[in-house]
Design an enzyme around this catalytic site. Structure first.
Site, PDB file in Angstrom:
ATOM      1  N   GLY A   5       0.780  -1.224   0.000  1.00 45.30           N
ATOM      2  CA  GLY A   5       0.000   0.000   0.000  1.00 45.30           C
ATOM      3  C   GLY A   5       0.816   1.281   0.000  1.00 45.30           C
ATOM      4  O   GLY A   5       2.031   1.276  -0.224  1.00 45.30           O
ATOM      5  N   CYS A  60       1.595   3.551   2.378  1.00 42.49           N
ATOM      6  CA  CYS A  60       2.582   3.842   3.436  1.00 42.49           C
ATOM      7  C   CYS A  60       3.940   3.273   3.078  1.00 42.49           C
ATOM      8  O   CYS A  60       4.952   3.974   3.113  1.00 42.49           O
ATOM      9  CB  CYS A  60       2.103   3.268   4.766  1.00 42.49           C
ATOM     10  SG  CYS A  60       3.366   3.252   6.050  1.00 42.49           S
ATOM     11  N   LYS A  75       9.961   9.394   5.041  1.00 39.53           N
ATOM     12  CA  LYS A  75      10.771   9.656   6.234  1.00 39.53           C
ATOM     13  C   LYS A  75      12.235   9.326   6.000  1.00 39.53           C
ATOM     14  O   LYS A  75      13.117   9.945   6.595  1.00 39.53           O
ATOM     15  CB  LYS A  75      10.239   8.873   7.433  1.00 39.53           C
ATOM     16  CG  LYS A  75       9.323   9.687   8.297  1.00 39.53           C
ATOM     17  CD  LYS A  75       7.912   9.807   7.788  1.00 39.53           C
ATOM     18  CE  LYS A  75       7.622  10.971   6.900  1.00 39.53           C
ATOM     19  NZ  LYS A  75       6.204  11.012   6.451  1.00 39.53           N
ATOM     20  N   GLY A 110      -0.745  23.013  -0.060  1.00 40.90           N
ATOM     21  CA  GLY A 110      -0.344  23.628   1.195  1.00 40.90           C
ATOM     22  C   GLY A 110      -0.532  22.701   2.373  1.00 40.90           C
ATOM     23  O   GLY A 110      -0.492  23.129   3.517  1.00 40.90           O
ATOM     24  N   ILE A 124       1.674  16.810   2.695  1.00 34.14           N
ATOM     25  CA  ILE A 124       2.530  16.205   1.664  1.00 34.14           C
ATOM     26  C   ILE A 124       3.379  17.296   1.005  1.00 34.14           C
ATOM     27  O   ILE A 124       4.587  17.130   0.799  1.00 34.14           O
ATOM     28  CB  ILE A 124       1.679  15.444   0.624  1.00 34.14           C
ATOM     29  CG1 ILE A 124       0.966  14.256   1.299  1.00 34.14           C
ATOM     30  CG2 ILE A 124       2.550  14.961  -0.539  1.00 34.14           C
ATOM     31  CD1 ILE A 124      -0.040  13.544   0.415  1.00 34.14           C
ATOM     32  N   GLU A 156       6.134  18.284   3.499  1.00 30.91           N
ATOM     33  CA  GLU A 156       7.221  17.303   3.642  1.00 30.91           C
ATOM     34  C   GLU A 156       8.094  17.263   2.385  1.00 30.91           C
ATOM     35  O   GLU A 156       9.326  17.249   2.468  1.00 30.91           O
ATOM     36  CB  GLU A 156       6.648  15.912   3.949  1.00 30.91           C
ATOM     37  CG  GLU A 156       6.002  15.846   5.331  1.00 30.91           C
ATOM     38  CD  GLU A 156       5.646  14.435   5.793  1.00 30.91           C
ATOM     39  OE1 GLU A 156       5.754  13.473   4.987  1.00 30.91           O
ATOM     40  OE2 GLU A 156       5.255  14.285   6.973  1.00 30.91           O
ATOM     41  N   HIS A 216      16.451  16.198  33.280  1.00 29.57           N
ATOM     42  CA  HIS A 216      17.091  17.477  33.006  1.00 29.57           C
ATOM     43  C   HIS A 216      18.469  17.218  32.434  1.00 29.57           C
ATOM     44  O   HIS A 216      19.206  16.398  32.989  1.00 29.57           O
ATOM     45  CB  HIS A 216      17.221  18.296  34.298  1.00 29.57           C
ATOM     46  CG  HIS A 216      17.837  19.637  34.079  1.00 29.57           C
ATOM     47  ND1 HIS A 216      17.143  20.676  33.504  1.00 29.57           N
ATOM     48  CD2 HIS A 216      19.091  20.099  34.303  1.00 29.57           C
ATOM     49  CE1 HIS A 216      17.946  21.725  33.415  1.00 29.57           C
ATOM     50  NE2 HIS A 216      19.125  21.400  33.885  1.00 29.57           N
TER      51      HIS A 216
END
Lengths: 471, 471
Positions: free
Chosen positions: A37, A39, A48, A183, A186, A189, A453
């Protein structure tokens, strides 16, 4: 006519349903495109991988403000592309061959199919398939906008200068310049990826600001940041596209009627995605459709016909979901799987707190209501923001634009929305998703755990502490 | 003799106690060193600023495997140093002047002081101070190991080649080579900073592996990674240090008795920190001390004398805490503050789930029990690990070494330990801290919330899913 116990249409999240608990059933799987598919093949995963390479290039280019003088000699686009697809393409083919060859109870139809009756499909090859139960997981497809001069058949064709997210990551060479139409996420990225790798970037959006479905504070800040890296044109009605041997031209009309012409090597269409129920002719199965093209389902992912839930047809993912998000599709697939296995004890989907991230620059993550939505809902809420630059790790990052914005119900103290713009937003939002999902109130969340921290999640802690809540 | 309502010794976390709720009290604040304490001046905050610059340099140097050809032309060490201390030093002086000049009820003594009676301090300048109540927040100090040839007075002196974490970040120039003595977190962070910025790095540790207080799987993996970047010498008993005009030499003896001599431009001592109660002569106040030098306190942060909690003397932070961590000191300061304000309703400290991070390369974060501790406690536990490289964002990172290791109680399903090595470990651990702090069991945590796909926290989700728990 061939009859199956179960037909699954689509192999994105739909492909995860049939496991060894279905060994006693005869199953048909229909996939007209790539196994795995959107993804896996053209969406989350390859983008990514490109995004991280873009981050590396950007980090090197921005290094001087940290006292490090690095520079980018060049970007090997073909190597990036081959690294990504050299990893993904074998997963696609392995998934295909596993389903096609190794499971005696499963038949794969690698072709288009449409409903030609209420419980009957006909494949492009003319086979008629029926089944006791159906799972519709056919996903969504790129929208090609209707623009003068734009030939839908040319989009992504070999040698074409016009692409969508389906093909732009497989370009032979890194374009010198690109116009992105859109805009949304997609567009955001892809513009980040290509511009960070060295492409001169122009973004043209119909409305304003960019990412306008985000909380307004996020969308506005993002648009400011985008303008520093890209040539951004907003409120632009694209009226014509022309392709020539040396590039593309785009005409757009502004609100004042003025027409501007932009030119670039490559045009990327990023106008969104449309659910594919229409291509399946879900109407022939008597399935109700929303106005936006989504198949209508109930909370158990059963499709509706004439408003009545159907026990024998389920849908999941982009084809029916208001969220075009893989983690939602996966969740719905698990729900469908459970309901196929145990139809007497139906499981409901949980769409209460659906997060999403935009892997652009700066990164964005959000969950729950925007402030506008909280206002429109008449909620009594408190809001707090905290800048990355106001915590120690933000000093280390030298961050000047990142922030966290939180909304909480004034009476219950529960978080109702969280919006983050800045480095690693997609990582630091998880405790907020967790708090919302399990009903942990904002004050308890801030005070009842340690925050390392000086790690970046302190920006979340500080935003929580600022919420003006009683107690 | 001057009497105060309250004396606070130390201005790290101790400095946060006196706010406007103390306006009616006469307060003395004693600080012999820098205002703001270790974290601000020589610890967490400057180190993380250096660490991020180091990450930038490292990212640029490692870029080629992502298809980006960047290189580092140079590192402007003085600019990095000035950026860090140009930000921190004004905070120190602002804190000092605020306390010294703007609060009519507060007197600052910028000098050493010691207990010269049960409730009496004498300053280096000879002033005798008494008070109704005391807060001891004097922190800890660098340990200078007893080694032949090592002159403690030379450590960090102007022009010296031997430094501790107090001074090494203020070096005039980036050393060409450095030997770090130590195998703990300060050694690991500093070795990362200097090596990533270009210093040739040698690490010498008394035992093995590096970071041996971490879960063994983490410590071993980290040591493997360290060996790829640094010259690492373990199980090394340092026997002598010599300084010459062109550098330092270190002799160490191995387990087999062989002596090795190492040479470098600069030597960094990173053998840990010792609580400073001895310098305060807490013994003169009748305060109980642990064998390791910590002041003994009860759960309300009251010091013990002869095993009995004292209502009028509190301690917090490194001077008494088994955790030398700023977030713990801050928590204890809030507890002390609450108990000073409302002594009739004492608040207890929460030390159940104290996380920590090591900002080295790869980054490390952990909370709860190590597997060894769980085993030694006789806990019935399950364990699961998941590699960064087995989730989509790990593919983007091209990560080959990162992993998450989780321990859960087999019966309750509650998480009892979490250990992460890899990029942004300090960010992605927060949901695990939250789950442990609020009693969210591992299965519910995995299934009851969305995990953004394909963001890095999916590695946590997948580790949770692997825990072999009932239900």
């Amino acid at each position: 006519m061939t009859h199956y116990d179960l037909i699954v249409i689509g192999t994105g999240s739909g492909n995860s349903i049939v496991d060894d608990r279905f060994d006693d059933l005869s199953v048909a799987i229909i996939e007209q495109g790539l196994f795995g598919g959107t993804c896996l093949n053209t969406g989350c995963i390859p983008t990514k991988m490109f995004v991280y390479a873009a981050e590396v290039a950007r980090t090197a280019r921005d290094s001087s403000r940290y006292g490090v003088d690095a520079h980018v000699d060049g970007v090997r686009w073909p190597d990036i592309r081959e690294r990504v697809f050299g990893r993904i393409d074998p997963i696609e083919s392995d998934g295909r061959s596993y389903r096609s060859e190794r499971l005696p109870n499963v038949t794969v139809y690698p072709e288009h199919a449409e409903f030609t009756g209420r419980r009957e499909l006909t494949t492009a090859g003319g086979r008629v398939l029926t089944a006791d139960r159906f799972v519709i997981a056919a996903g969504s497809r790129v929208i090609v906008p209707d623009i003068d001069g734009l030939d839908a058949a040319a989009v992504g064709a070999p040698g074409s200068r016009i692409h969508s997210s389906d093909t732009v990551m497989r370009l032979a060479e890194l374009p010198g310049s690109m116009i992105v139409l859109g805009g949304g996420y997609i567009a955001a990225e892809m513009a980040h990826v290509f511009s960070a790798l060295g492409t001169s970037m122009t973004v043209v959006a119909r409305s304003a600001p960019l990412l306008r479905h985000q909380d307004a504070a996020i969308a506005e800040r993002f648009t400011e940041c985008a303008r520093e890296s890209w040539d951004v044109h907003l409120n632009a009605q694209v009226t014509a596209v022309r392709t020539g041997s040396d590039g593309v031209e785009v005409d757009y009309r502004s609100a004042d009627g003025a027409v501007t012409t932009l030119a670039a090597d490559t045009l990327l269409l990023a106008s969104g995605r449309r659910p594919s129920g229409d291509l399946l002719r879900a109407d022939n199965a008597g399935i109700d459709m929303h106005a936006d093209g989504r198949i209508a389902v109930d909370e158990f992912q059963r499709v509706l016909s004439g408003g009545t839930a159907q026990d024998d047809v389920f849908a999941l993912g982009d084809v029916c979901s208001p969220y075009q998000l893989k983690h939602v599709a996966n969740h719905e697939a698990r729900v469908v799987q459970a309901n196929l296995i145990d139809p007497d004890h139906l499981t409901a989907s949980d769409h209460r707190y659906v997060p999403s991230a935009v892997f652009t620059h700066p990164q964005i993550a959000s969950v729950g209501l925007t402030e506008q939505e909280a206002h429109d809902d008449g909620r009594s809420y408190v809001v707090a923001t905290h800048d990355y630059g106001a915590v120690a790790y933000g000093w280390a990052l030298e961050d000047t634009t990142g922030f966290v914005k939180l909304l909480a119900d004034r009476d219950s103290g529960q978080l109702i929305g969280a919006h983050i713009l800045g480095p690693e937003a997609s990582m630091i939002i998880q405790p907020l998703i967790q708090a919302m999902s399990f009903g942990l109130d904002a004050k308890a969340m801030a005070h009842g755990q340690y925050w390392i921290h000086p790690a970046l999640p302190e920006v979340i802690e500080n935003a929580l502490l600022k919420l003006d809540l009683p107690g």
